[in-house]
Enzyme design. Structure first.
Site, PDB file in Angstrom:
ATOM      1  N   LYS A 114     -27.315 -20.341  -3.084  1.00 52.16           N
ATOM      2  CA  LYS A 114     -26.578 -20.009  -4.193  1.00 52.16           C
ATOM      3  C   LYS A 114     -25.377 -20.896  -4.644  1.00 52.16           C
ATOM      4  O   LYS A 114     -25.022 -21.149  -5.542  1.00 52.16           O
ATOM      5  CB  LYS A 114     -25.749 -18.595  -3.747  1.00 52.16           C
ATOM      6  N   LYS A 198     -38.690 -16.841  -9.346  1.00 49.22           N
ATOM      7  CA  LYS A 198     -38.347 -15.408  -9.506  1.00 49.22           C
ATOM      8  C   LYS A 198     -37.827 -15.072 -10.795  1.00 49.22           C
ATOM      9  O   LYS A 198     -37.244 -15.664 -11.465  1.00 49.22           O
ATOM     10  CB  LYS A 198     -37.094 -15.029  -8.338  1.00 49.22           C
ATOM     11  N   LYS A 201     -32.271 -12.698 -14.815  1.00 56.34           N
ATOM     12  CA  LYS A 201     -31.612 -12.591 -16.145  1.00 56.34           C
ATOM     13  C   LYS A 201     -31.069 -13.963 -16.376  1.00 56.34           C
ATOM     14  O   LYS A 201     -30.595 -14.129 -17.636  1.00 56.34           O
ATOM     15  CB  LYS A 201     -30.683 -11.435 -15.881  1.00 56.34           C
TER      16      LYS A 201
END
Length: 333
Positions: A114, A198, A201
């Site tokens: 991340k 994956k 959004k």
């Protein structure tokens, strides 16, 4: 004996098929089992590890609750609340961060993914949020936590923290060491445009995902345009390793119909993709359209959603405040 289950979902807005099949569908099954006690937390403290628009965050919290209820979670049977309104979560996270060790957190692969290359610019919250996640779970004496592959490591950390606290303060089994609940027969849901990524959004193209607020025509169109390869449907499950898009679509079909991947491959072996896509789209519409309609209806009644959260907050507070008081006594406060 029933399980005590805790699970959290980030209020990021625009929840999609990956969230539904990966987590929410499982939550509904757990909620429907009368032996289980379920606590579903909208983890808004976790959400602010990256910058959020405050107005959007408020709406996203309500939308997450609406999605839970529209999917079939009964707020009378389960506790649904948002984390920031139960002070014990933040207090517990601090106390447990004094038990957790830097070396443990340095091993967390999610932070590396991340934070990316420039981890110096990532927030401390993004680095330490697995400790908050541990507090979330341990405050409720959860026996089981539903986790996907990407969260297994964080649950291991939670178990380590619980055991170290119990040992350090000589309070055997005071913090319940939770077990993971891994879904059987579940495929990770990938992008409709790229079987190696994956479903997310944050991907630019809306065609890459099925949103839980999509309408019938949008769902049919997205499946029609979903990436495949020029070959017929695979004959054998071994072929799927090389054919990621086919694997993803068959995984979605299997999860929706509660069948094994092997059976799905057998059912469609050698057929045209168009025939399979028609059936997949029909199953998706049957499952998602009622949820989509109900989410929109619930979002029109903000007071109702706020009342559910308030009720959940009161119930969660009763449990968590008792646990944090005992933790403070044990620590010496």
């Amino acid at each position: 004996m029933g399980k005590k289950i805790f699970s959290g979902v980030q209020p990021t807005g625009n929840l999609h098929l990956g969230n539904y099949l990966g987590a929410i569908k499982n939550f509904v099954d757990l909620n429907n089992d009368n032996d289980n006690k379920c606590i579903f937390c909208v983890v808004d403290l976790h959400a602010i590890t990256v910058k959020q628009d405050p107005k959007e965050l408020k709406n996203n919290i309500r939308e997450t609750v609406a999605t839970f209820i529209a999917s079939g979670i009964d707020p009378k049977k389960s506790i649904i609340f948002n984390q920031s309104r139960v002070a014990a979560h933040a207090e517990g996270a601090w106390i447990l961060s004094c038990v957790a060790r830097m070396g443990w957190l340095n091993r967390m692969t999610q932070f590396k993914e991340k934070a990316g290359k420039d981890k110096e610019k990532a927030s401390i919250g993004l680095y330490s949020y697995p400790v908050l996640m541990a507090a979330d779970i341990l405050l409720y004496d959860a026996t089981h936590v539903p986790v996907g592959d990407d969260q297994k490591q964080h649950l291991e950390l939670c178990r380590d923290i619980a055991q170290k606290f119990n040992n350090d303060f000589e309070v055997e089994n005071f913090l319940q060491v939770p077990e993971p609940l891994i879904q059987k027969e579940f495929s990770r849901i990938m992008s409709l445009k790229d079987g190696s990524k994956k479903m997310s959004k944050s991907e630019l193209s809306d065609l890459s995902r099925i949103n839980l607020t999509d309408e019938k025509d949008q769902i049919i169109n997205k499946i029609k345009k979903a990436k495949t390869d020029p070959l017929p449907m695979p004959q054998d499950i071994k072929e799927l390793e090389e054919r990621l898009e086919a694997k993803n679509l068959l995984g979605i079909y299997s999860s929706l119909t509660n069948s094994t991947l092997e059976n799905s491959v057998k059912n469609f072996a050698g057929k045209n993709f168009s025939e399979f896509k028609d059936e997949l789209a029909e199953n998706l519409v049957n499952k998602i359209e009622p949820i989509s309609n109900e989410i929109k209806k619930l979002l029109g009644d903000k007071n109702y959603l706020d009342e559910i959260l308030l009720d959940g907050v009161e119930k969660a507070n009763l449990i968590a405040s008792k646990k944090i008081e005992r933790i403070k006594e044990i620590v010496g406060f």
